[in-house]
Design an enzyme around this catalytic site. Structure first.
Site, short mmCIF file in Angstrom:
data_model
loop_
_atom_site.label_atom_id
_atom_site.label_comp_id
_atom_site.label_asym_id
_atom_site.label_seq_id
_atom_site.Cartn_x
_atom_site.Cartn_y
_atom_site.Cartn_z
N LYS A 13 32.68 38.83 41.91
CA LYS A 13 31.97 37.73 42.56
C LYS A 13 32.15 37.75 44.08
O LYS A 13 31.19 37.60 44.83
CB LYS A 13 32.45 36.37 42.02
CG LYS A 13 32.22 36.17 40.55
CD LYS A 13 32.62 34.77 40.10
CE LYS A 13 34.09 34.46 40.29
NZ LYS A 13 34.99 35.31 39.50
N ARG A 88 34.24 25.38 38.32
CA ARG A 88 34.98 26.13 37.29
C ARG A 88 34.81 25.51 35.91
O ARG A 88 35.18 26.13 34.91
CB ARG A 88 36.47 26.17 37.63
CG ARG A 88 36.80 27.07 38.81
CD ARG A 88 38.30 27.13 39.03
NE ARG A 88 38.65 27.83 40.25
CZ ARG A 88 38.83 29.14 40.36
NH1 ARG A 88 38.66 29.90 39.30
NH2 ARG A 88 39.16 29.70 41.50
N ARG A 123 43.29 45.96 42.01
CA ARG A 123 42.81 45.12 43.13
C ARG A 123 43.94 44.87 44.12
O ARG A 123 45.09 44.70 43.74
CB ARG A 123 42.27 43.79 42.60
CG ARG A 123 41.74 42.91 43.72
CD ARG A 123 40.74 41.90 43.23
NE ARG A 123 41.35 40.76 42.57
CZ ARG A 123 40.67 39.67 42.21
NH1 ARG A 123 39.37 39.61 42.42
NH2 ARG A 123 41.27 38.67 41.60
N ARG A 156 48.20 40.85 43.99
CA ARG A 156 48.57 39.44 43.85
C ARG A 156 49.29 39.21 42.52
O ARG A 156 49.02 39.91 41.53
CB ARG A 156 47.32 38.55 43.88
CG ARG A 156 46.58 38.59 45.17
CD ARG A 156 45.51 37.53 45.25
NE ARG A 156 44.71 37.44 44.02
CZ ARG A 156 43.62 36.68 43.90
NH1 ARG A 156 43.22 35.96 44.93
NH2 ARG A 156 42.94 36.65 42.78
N ARG A 167 44.46 34.38 32.42
CA ARG A 167 43.32 33.95 33.26
C ARG A 167 41.99 34.14 32.53
O ARG A 167 41.08 33.31 32.63
CB ARG A 167 43.30 34.73 34.58
CG ARG A 167 44.43 34.34 35.53
CD ARG A 167 44.48 35.25 36.74
NE ARG A 167 43.35 35.05 37.63
CZ ARG A 167 42.93 35.93 38.53
NH1 ARG A 167 43.54 37.08 38.66
NH2 ARG A 167 41.91 35.66 39.31
#
Length: 210
Positions: A13, A88, A123, A156, A167
């Site tokens: 996104k 969300r 990532r 992260r 998640r």
């Protein structure tokens, strides 16, 4: 044009929001970033949010949307904006409507869970400016350093494998129902996330302009 990008964590996104932003000349609005900015600037909504954030509580929807409304009122949003990371949940989408924030199109980037897990393990995110990279698909020019500001590009904590599984579960339980919500309003366009970022970008830009 006012847009929302939907998709699981790691679906791309943020990357695609950057592509649309550059193409259409409209800002990408990340709720996490604007919350931190509002707190830093000491705005009335920011001061409200600060109390919740400091106590570790979730910032209530009405406070987040108040901050969002302030951001959307700024001059660079006159031609439109892209919401990345909000809403969300369906109640947040309803609250967005109730505050008079109109959305023209919602683009959902669909990527299978197993691909998401592989993507997120690679990532890297800049600690300073939040720019996003990937060791395979979008590496930094200097390993571990952000191309934009020179900050540290790190894995992260919420991209760790066990956290990603949690998640994804949260996404399917809480956020995925937005797909049906916006489909019911005739605003949804679904695209399949591709292996190559540029191929996904082409599909996204086609969806925006259709």
């Amino acid at each position: 044009m006012n847009l929302i990008l939907l998709g699981a964590p790691g679906a791309g996104k943020g990357t695609q929001a950057e592509v649309i932003s550059e193409k259409l000349g409209i800002p990408q609005i990340s709720t996490g970033n604007i919350l931190r900015e509002a707190v830093k600037n000491g705005t009335p909504s920011g001061l409200k949010a600060k109390g919740y954030m400091e106590s570790g509580a979730l910032v209530p929807d009405e406070v987040v949307i108040g901050i969002l409304k302030d951001r959307i009122a700024e001059g660079d949003c006159k031609k439109g904006f892209i919401l990345d990371g909000f809403p969300r949940t369906v109640p947040q989408a309803v609250a967005l409507e109730n505050m008079g924030i109109g959305i023209d199109k919602v683009i959902s980037i669909d990527v299978p869970d197993e691909k998401i897990q592989a993507r997120l393990s690679g990532r890297r995110v800049c600690e300073s400016c939040g720019a996003s990279y990937h060791i395979e698909y979008k590496p930094t020019q200097t390993e571990g350093k952000c191309d934009k500001c020179g900050g540290n590009a790190v894995l992260r904590a919420d991209d760790a494998p066990e956290t990603v599984i949690e998640r994804l579960k949260t996404y399917h339980d809480k956020t995925a129902p937005l797909i049906d919500f916006y489909a019911g309003k005739g605003k949804l366009v679904r695209i399949d996330g591709q292996e190559e970022v540029k191929d996904t970008s082409k599909l996204v830009l086609d969806a925006v302009s259709s």
